[in-house]
Scaffold this motif. Structure first.
Motif, PDB file in Angstrom:
ATOM      1  N   VAL A  81       0.727  -1.065  -0.135  1.00  0.00           N
ATOM      2  CA  VAL A  81       0.042   0.011  -0.176  1.00  0.00           C
ATOM      3  C   VAL A  81       0.830   1.174  -0.258  1.00  0.00           C
ATOM      4  O   VAL A  81       0.675   2.338  -0.712  1.00  0.00           O
ATOM      5  CB  VAL A  81      -1.064  -0.156   1.280  1.00  0.00           C
ATOM      6  N   GLY A  82       1.933   1.199   0.872  1.00  0.00           N
ATOM      7  CA  GLY A  82       2.756   2.265   0.969  1.00  0.00           C
ATOM      8  C   GLY A  82       3.490   2.789  -0.549  1.00  0.00           C
ATOM      9  O   GLY A  82       3.519   3.792  -0.766  1.00  0.00           O
ATOM     10  N   ASN A  83       3.657   1.812  -1.227  1.00  0.00           N
ATOM     11  CA  ASN A  83       4.116   2.122  -2.932  1.00  0.00           C
ATOM     12  C   ASN A  83       3.126   2.552  -3.518  1.00  0.00           C
ATOM     13  O   ASN A  83       3.504   3.218  -4.626  1.00  0.00           O
ATOM     14  CB  ASN A  83       4.464   0.664  -3.320  1.00  0.00           C
ATOM     15  N   CYS A  84       1.838   2.557  -3.452  1.00  0.00           N
ATOM     16  CA  CYS A  84       0.829   3.071  -3.921  1.00  0.00           C
ATOM     17  C   CYS A  84       0.202   4.671  -3.688  1.00  0.00           C
ATOM     18  O   CYS A  84      -0.418   4.972  -4.440  1.00  0.00           O
ATOM     19  CB  CYS A  84      -0.520   2.237  -4.189  1.00  0.00           C
ATOM     20  N   ILE A  85       0.718   5.213  -2.519  1.00  0.00           N
ATOM     21  CA  ILE A  85       0.098   6.383  -2.230  1.00  0.00           C
ATOM     22  C   ILE A  85       0.237   7.486  -3.259  1.00  0.00           C
ATOM     23  O   ILE A  85      -0.812   8.058  -3.492  1.00  0.00           O
ATOM     24  CB  ILE A  85       0.632   6.686  -0.844  1.00  0.00           C
ATOM     25  N   ASN A  86       1.173   7.747  -3.735  1.00  0.00           N
ATOM     26  CA  ASN A  86       1.493   8.766  -4.939  1.00  0.00           C
ATOM     27  C   ASN A  86       0.414   8.510  -6.150  1.00  0.00           C
ATOM     28  O   ASN A  86      -0.193   9.427  -6.584  1.00  0.00           O
ATOM     29  CB  ASN A  86       2.812   9.023  -5.163  1.00  0.00           C
ATOM     30  N   MET A  87       0.509   7.295  -6.428  1.00  0.00           N
ATOM     31  CA  MET A  87      -0.223   6.832  -7.951  1.00  0.00           C
ATOM     32  C   MET A  87      -1.875   7.071  -7.288  1.00  0.00           C
ATOM     33  O   MET A  87      -2.639   7.498  -8.534  1.00  0.00           O
ATOM     34  CB  MET A  87       0.176   5.635  -8.009  1.00  0.00           C
ATOM     35  N   LEU A  88      -2.067   6.863  -6.052  1.00  0.00           N
ATOM     36  CA  LEU A  88      -3.494   6.660  -5.895  1.00  0.00           C
ATOM     37  C   LEU A  88      -4.005   8.164  -5.982  1.00  0.00           C
ATOM     38  O   LEU A  88      -5.373   8.460  -6.306  1.00  0.00           O
ATOM     39  CB  LEU A  88      -3.747   6.268  -4.477  1.00  0.00           C
ATOM     40  N   VAL A  90      -3.713   9.939  -8.633  1.00  0.00           N
ATOM     41  CA  VAL A  90      -4.638   9.722  -9.921  1.00  0.00           C
ATOM     42  C   VAL A  90      -5.913   9.393 -10.193  1.00  0.00           C
ATOM     43  O   VAL A  90      -6.889   9.957 -10.585  1.00  0.00           O
ATOM     44  CB  VAL A  90      -3.653   9.152 -11.138  1.00  0.00           C
ATOM     45  N   VAL A  91      -6.074   8.259  -9.407  1.00  0.00           N
ATOM     46  CA  VAL A  91      -7.403   7.565  -9.099  1.00  0.00           C
ATOM     47  C   VAL A  91      -8.400   8.752  -8.304  1.00  0.00           C
ATOM     48  O   VAL A  91      -9.555   8.841  -8.863  1.00  0.00           O
ATOM     49  CB  VAL A  91      -7.436   6.427  -8.378  1.00  0.00           C
ATOM     50  N   MET A  92      -8.061   9.358  -7.342  1.00  0.00           N
ATOM     51  CA  MET A  92      -8.656  10.172  -6.669  1.00  0.00           C
ATOM     52  C   MET A  92      -9.122  11.397  -7.568  1.00  0.00           C
ATOM     53  O   MET A  92     -10.311  11.611  -7.438  1.00  0.00           O
ATOM     54  CB  MET A  92      -8.009  10.668  -5.324  1.00  0.00           C
ATOM     55  N   GLU A  93      -8.209  12.099  -8.076  1.00  0.00           N
ATOM     56  CA  GLU A  93      -8.559  13.118  -9.015  1.00  0.00           C
ATOM     57  C   GLU A  93      -9.251  13.114  -9.983  1.00  0.00           C
ATOM     58  O   GLU A  93     -10.209  13.643 -10.710  1.00  0.00           O
ATOM     59  CB  GLU A  93      -7.113  14.050  -9.311  1.00  0.00           C
ATOM     60  N   SER A  94      -9.258  11.958 -10.731  1.00  0.00           N
ATOM     61  CA  SER A  94      -9.727  11.491 -11.782  1.00  0.00           C
ATOM     62  C   SER A  94     -11.099  10.783 -11.872  1.00  0.00           C
ATOM     63  O   SER A  94     -11.721  10.389 -12.677  1.00  0.00           O
ATOM     64  CB  SER A  94      -8.708  10.480 -12.958  1.00  0.00           C
ATOM     65  N   ARG A  95     -11.345  10.299 -10.536  1.00  0.00           N
ATOM     66  CA  ARG A  95     -12.245   9.752 -10.051  1.00  0.00           C
ATOM     67  C   ARG A  95     -12.867   8.169 -11.028  1.00  0.00           C
ATOM     68  O   ARG A  95     -13.834   7.767 -11.454  1.00  0.00           O
ATOM     69  CB  ARG A  95     -13.897  10.396 -10.518  1.00  0.00           C
ATOM     70  N   PHE A  96     -11.582   7.498 -10.945  1.00  0.00           N
ATOM     71  CA  PHE A  96     -11.462   6.098 -11.430  1.00  0.00           C
ATOM     72  C   PHE A  96     -12.083   5.158 -10.267  1.00  0.00           C
ATOM     73  O   PHE A  96     -11.424   5.349  -8.926  1.00  0.00           O
ATOM     74  CB  PHE A  96     -10.178   5.802 -11.794  1.00  0.00           C
ATOM     75  N   PRO A  97     -12.794   4.359 -10.509  1.00  0.00           N
ATOM     76  CA  PRO A  97     -13.042   3.039  -9.633  1.00  0.00           C
ATOM     77  C   PRO A  97     -11.924   2.368  -9.431  1.00  0.00           C
ATOM     78  O   PRO A  97     -11.170   2.016 -10.668  1.00  0.00           O
ATOM     79  CB  PRO A  97     -14.588   2.404 -10.077  1.00  0.00           C
ATOM     80  N   LEU A  98     -11.408   1.984  -8.146  1.00  0.00           N
ATOM     81  CA  LEU A  98     -10.397   1.008  -8.036  1.00  0.00           C
ATOM     82  C   LEU A  98     -10.667   0.273  -6.638  1.00  0.00           C
ATOM     83  O   LEU A  98     -10.880   0.820  -5.617  1.00  0.00           O
ATOM     84  CB  LEU A  98      -9.014   1.672  -7.810  1.00  0.00           C
ATOM     85  N   LEU A  99     -10.659  -0.967  -6.924  1.00  0.00           N
ATOM     86  CA  LEU A  99     -11.166  -1.918  -6.034  1.00  0.00           C
ATOM     87  C   LEU A  99      -9.750  -2.734  -5.656  1.00  0.00           C
ATOM     88  O   LEU A  99      -9.264  -3.340  -6.491  1.00  0.00           O
ATOM     89  CB  LEU A  99     -11.820  -3.267  -6.530  1.00  0.00           C
TER      90      LEU A  99
END
Length: 176
Positions: A81-88, A90-99
């Motif tokens: 999870v720590g590796n994903c924080i910055n990339m997340l 993109v998901v937050m600002e673009s409103r992509f679903p991510l499970l």
């Protein structure tokens, strides 16, 4: 010696939910906690299953898949999870679903001290950046928790993380 929860039917429950909600892409970093689920997904010719070198690649892959009309899920361990924080972001600002289905380390029975910091803070870190977090601790609740999370992410276009507690996964006992 490896000690696991007695009933390991929950990986199949997750696979069944994936099929039910139309997930076709699986991104994962190899993890013993997800091993059965990964094997089930790889055996399904209707699923595109990709082994990653690092977890944040999965965030990008699944965002691209969503733009192409495909639903996906990211399988990882809490340390990833720590590796994903910055990339997340993109998901937050673009409103992509991510499970995200996250097997926990650094909790009950952990033998590796390097797993403790991220294991103890995974849920809080995800919540602090705006990811919705749900948790399953018992085999009988996994199906419902994953199904609810999948429904939520694909109807709201928000990231949802399901944390699978270490008691559910089991732990390696190095004392014997």
């Amino acid at each position: 010696m490896t000690t696991e929860a007695p009933a390991r039917t929950w990986p199949r429950d997750i696979y069944d939910v994936f099929k039910q909600v139309g997930i076709e892409q699986i991104a994962y970093v190899p993890d013993a906690g997800h091993a059965q689920l990964i094997r089930d997904c790889e055996a399904d010719n209707a699923m595109n299953v990709v082994s990653l070198t690092t977890e944040e690649e999965g965030v990008a892959m699944l965002a691209g898949g969503w733009l192409g009309g495909k639903r996906g899920a990211l399988l990882m361990q809490s340390s990833g999870v720590g590796n994903c924080i910055n990339m997340l972001s993109v998901v937050m600002e673009s409103r992509f679903p991510l499970l995200m289905i996250v097997t926990m380390r650094g909790e009950w029975g952990e033998f590796n001290p390097w797993q403790l910091p991220m294991g103890q803070s995974t849920g809080k870190v995800l919540e602090d950046i705006g990811v919705y977090v749900q948790r399953a601790e018992r085999p009988d609740e996994v199906r419902d928790v994953v199904h609810a999370a999948a429904q939520m992410t694909f109807s709201s276009n928000r990231p949802i993380a399901v944390l699978l507690g270490q008691r559910l996964i089991g732990f390696k006992d190095w004392s014997k």
